[in-house]
Design a protein around this motif. Structure first.
Motif: not given
Length: 314
Positions: A253-258, A285-290, A299-304
């Protein structure tokens, strides 16, 4: 409207900014009226009792970005379903072609199955007869009840020494019951990967028989045995397999903040807005997005955001 302001609109908006963020009726020429109306419609100028006041362009940017992402998501969804929708037409076209030199029959040999019972029965028989390799590409969400009912047959296939490789999309690898079913299969020797791209649904048995949809639903299918067609489908599967990531990376499971970051991204918010909303630095936030990108193979924020639109933990 999903486009940005034109030169005339930008010039009038900047004129308002230079006047302290305000425009009065006497500041406008008659030819400015259509431009003024466009700026008001966009939300860049807001009417007041004495004229108009300038609003932040960032709000417009967030809104237009959300509209564009929504439109792009719809287009991607249509693109995802297009190959399956055209499959019956392509098969009919191929089957109708005259034999080539020295051929006694059309190149494509196929059997059309209609009805859920016919499709499920044929697939069950092919799995029971499979002796070496079972390949499966399953885009979209996975019904957990079907996975549970198919578990005994999948485990039996693995126990008799067959290899089993399956492709899922991220949306299928986010619900806890589905992840439990994936874990039961990988624990018995199956290989399961996740690919964050559109791909065609197919099943391949012992590299000699394939089952593909005959339409958008699951109640019709085509069984193919033509060697050239099977080779083509295997090549497509292997290409997608090399780009996919092991499902094991999706089992924890991912971290709650993630999770919270993911929910906001799925709503179309930008990284900066997510940071402000959660009271975090943009670097955090960038670390969570990574971590989310690695989890979903985006690969991109939109794709994510698109991959997470139906995800259980987003």
């Amino acid at each position: 409207m999903t486009d940005g302001p034109g030169p005339a609109e930008s010039a009038l908006y900047l004129a308002a900014v230079r006047r302290g963020g305000r425009l009065r009726p006497e500041d406008l020429a008659p030819e400015d009226r259509p431009t003024l109306a466009a700026l008001v419609a966009r939300g860049l100028l807001a009417p007041t009792t004495s004229g108009w006041t300038a609003a932040s362009p960032r709000a417009l940017g967030d809104r237009l970005g959300g509209e564009l992402r929504t439109r792009a998501t719809r287009l991607l969804q249509r693109a995802e379903h297009l190959p399956d929708g055209l499959a019956p037409l392509a098969l009919a076209y191929d089957s109708a072609q005259p034999p080539g030199p020295g051929n006694a029959a059309p190149a494509v040999r196929s059997v059309h199955l209609d009805g859920d019972d016919a499709v499920r029965g044929r697939i069950a028989g092919l799995i029971a007869d499979c002796r070496e390799e079972f390949l499966s590409a399953q885009p979209g969400p996975r019904p957990v009840e079907a996975m549970r009912s198919h578990l005994p047959r999948d485990l039996a296939l693995l126990r008799r020494g067959c290899t089993m490789r399956t492709l899922y999309q991220p949306v299928a690898a986010t619900e806890r019951p589905v992840l439990e079913q994936i874990s039961l299969r990988t624990g018995a020797g199956a290989q399961i990967r996740v690919l964050a791209e559109p791909y065609a649904r197919m099943m391949l048995f012992d590299r000699s028989t394939a089952v593909i949809p005959a339409g958008e639903g699951s109640n019709s299918a085509v069984v193919l045995t033509d060697p050239a067609t099977i080779s083509f489908l295997i090549t497509r599967f292997e290409r997608d397999w090399t780009r996919a990531t092991p499902a094991e990376g999706h089992l924890g499971p991912p971290h709650p903040t993630t999770v919270r970051v993911g929910r906001l991204l799925a709503r179309g918010l930008t990284q900066r807005v997510v940071a402000v909303r959660l009271g975090l630095s943009e670097r955090t936030v960038a670390a969570h997005i990574s971590r989310l990108r690695e989890r979903y193979g985006a690969q991109t924020l939109f794709h994510l955001g698109w991959q997470m639109r139906g995800a259980g933990d987003a």
